[in-house]
Design an enzyme around this catalytic site. Structure first.
Site, PDB file in Angstrom:
ATOM      1  N   HIS A  39       0.994  -1.159   0.282  1.00 22.84           N
ATOM      2  CA  HIS A  39      -0.195  -0.424  -0.122  1.00 22.84           C
ATOM      3  C   HIS A  39       1.397   1.313  -0.208  1.00 22.84           C
ATOM      4  CE1 HIS A  39       1.216  -0.976   4.660  1.00 22.84           C
ATOM      5  NE2 HIS A  39       0.739   0.827   4.315  1.00 22.84           N
ATOM      6  N   ASP A  69       0.625   5.255   1.404  1.00 20.61           N
ATOM      7  CA  ASP A  69      -0.017   5.695   2.680  1.00 20.61           C
ATOM      8  C   ASP A  69      -0.644   6.928   2.413  1.00 20.61           C
ATOM      9  OD1 ASP A  69       0.792   3.892   4.507  1.00 20.61           O
ATOM     10  OD2 ASP A  69       2.396   5.307   5.396  1.00 20.61           O
ATOM     11  N   HIS A  90       4.922   0.388   0.040  1.00 23.86           N
ATOM     12  CA  HIS A  90       5.792  -0.700   1.053  1.00 23.86           C
ATOM     13  C   HIS A  90       4.799  -1.636   1.465  1.00 23.86           C
ATOM     14  CE1 HIS A  90       3.521   2.911   2.912  1.00 23.86           C
ATOM     15  NE2 HIS A  90       3.452   1.641   4.166  1.00 23.86           N
TER      16      HIS A  90
END
Length: 339
Positions: A224, A226, A280
């Protein structure tokens, strides 16, 4: 216990057993054993925040790291080691409490829009899989948004440790926003004001990844970026953060006492794509518990965010992102709708 916590599952596995619930086993295209470039530890940029009078060089380093990597680590950031240690100690103590004590501050059941509280990944991902992680969410700042209902009362020093860390962290984040702005030729307050200014929300998350007998096939948190503007985190000593770069997943080498900084989606948007939000994920350990303390710097829900007009080049396709309220961006991201 209405929801089966991962910590509970891990503690009740038979000694020596490698059998885990099937909903935690990833498909081959996501399994760490298959998709990680093994034997190579990715050394993301490490930036010394002591400018020694050369702030221009510090601006350049942070801007380059945000452009090329979307992630970097900062050292000599001004947060004392003991402040970070206390933050980690009280978080660890909370997760070591009896289960019934943790459940006292569990997330509200039944459709609450708040993500604050103790919990486990309740939503399965697109493939119906779960992450091997429990967590605790609560807002640290601003005071008008803090709900102490979701702050542990045990250990007693939890509040003091978190408030001290937040006080120090706000100073670090102000400097980062300043350098990110100057790095693109903007006024030093441009980025911070674009994502909320003094109404910026500091959202603490403690991730707790228990030992897992099959770390080769599970993920703590799936891939994903952020949604936040910036994410600033400290881990414990157990390796787990991975970054996707040049078509491979790499373990990230952590520098002791460093803060790990992720460029989030909102900074990518404000920069009109010049700074990159980092993709990440996290892995888990077979024998040891991994923990991390990310703080998400989130705009207020009603804040409208779009590319800074000074960074929009009409000859280069103009604005690359739509301007929208942060709450609408979150809704689209969670429901996998076009942005």
């Amino acid at each position: 216990m209405e929801v089966e916590r991962v910590q509970y599952i891990a503690s009740n596995l038979s000694k020596g057993s490698e059998t885990i619930p099937s909903e935690y086993i990833r498909s081959e295209k996501e399994q760490p054993a298959i998709t990680t470039l093994h034997g190579v530890m990715l050394e993301v940029p490490v930036i010394d925040m002591r400018s020694d009078g050369d702030e221009e060089n510090l601006v350049r380093l942070i801007s380059e790291a945000s452009t090329e990597w979307g992630i970097f680590q900062v050292v000599n950031h001004g947060i004392p080691t003991d402040v970070i240690s206390k933050l980690q100690d009280v978080g660890k103590q909370f997760f070591e409490l009896p289960q019934e004590e943790k459940e006292v501050i569990a997330k509200p059941a039944g459709g609450s829009k708040s993500i604050e509280g103790y919990g486990t990944t309740l939503q399965k991902d697109a493939e119906g899989k779960k992450g091997w992680v429990d967590h605790l969410f609560h807002i640290l700042w601003p005071p008008s948004s803090v709900n102490y209902r979701f702050w542990p009362e045990n250990p007693p020093s939890y509040r003091e440790a978190n408030e001290e860390y937040c006080s120090r962290l706000r100073g670090v984040s102000d400097r980062l926003f300043k350098y990110l702005s100057l790095g693109l030729g903007l006024e030093e307050n441009a980025f911070k004001e674009s994502v909320g200014g003094e109404e910026l929300i500091y959202l603490m998350k403690i991730n707790y990844y228990p030992p897992c007998p099959r770390p080769d096939v599970v993920l703590g948190v799936p891939p994903h970026t952020d949604a936040s503007s910036l994410t600033i985190l400290v881990p414990n000593e157990i390796q787990g953060l991975q970054v996707f770069k040049d078509d491979y997943w790499y373990d990230v080498k952590y520098i002791p006492n460093a803060l790990i900084v992720h460029i989030g989606d909102q900074i990518e948007i404000v920069s009109n794509g010049k700074y990159k939000s980092v993709l990440h994920r996290t892995t888990v350990n077979k024998e040891k518990t991994r923990m991390s303390w990310p703080v998400f710097l989130e705009p207020p829900p009603e804040k409208e965010i779009g590319p800074n007009r000074k960074l929009v080049d009409e000859e280069d396709n103009g604005a690359k992102y739509k301007t929208k309220k942060y709450k609408d961006y979150i809704y689209c991201k969670l429901n996998k709708l076009p942005q």
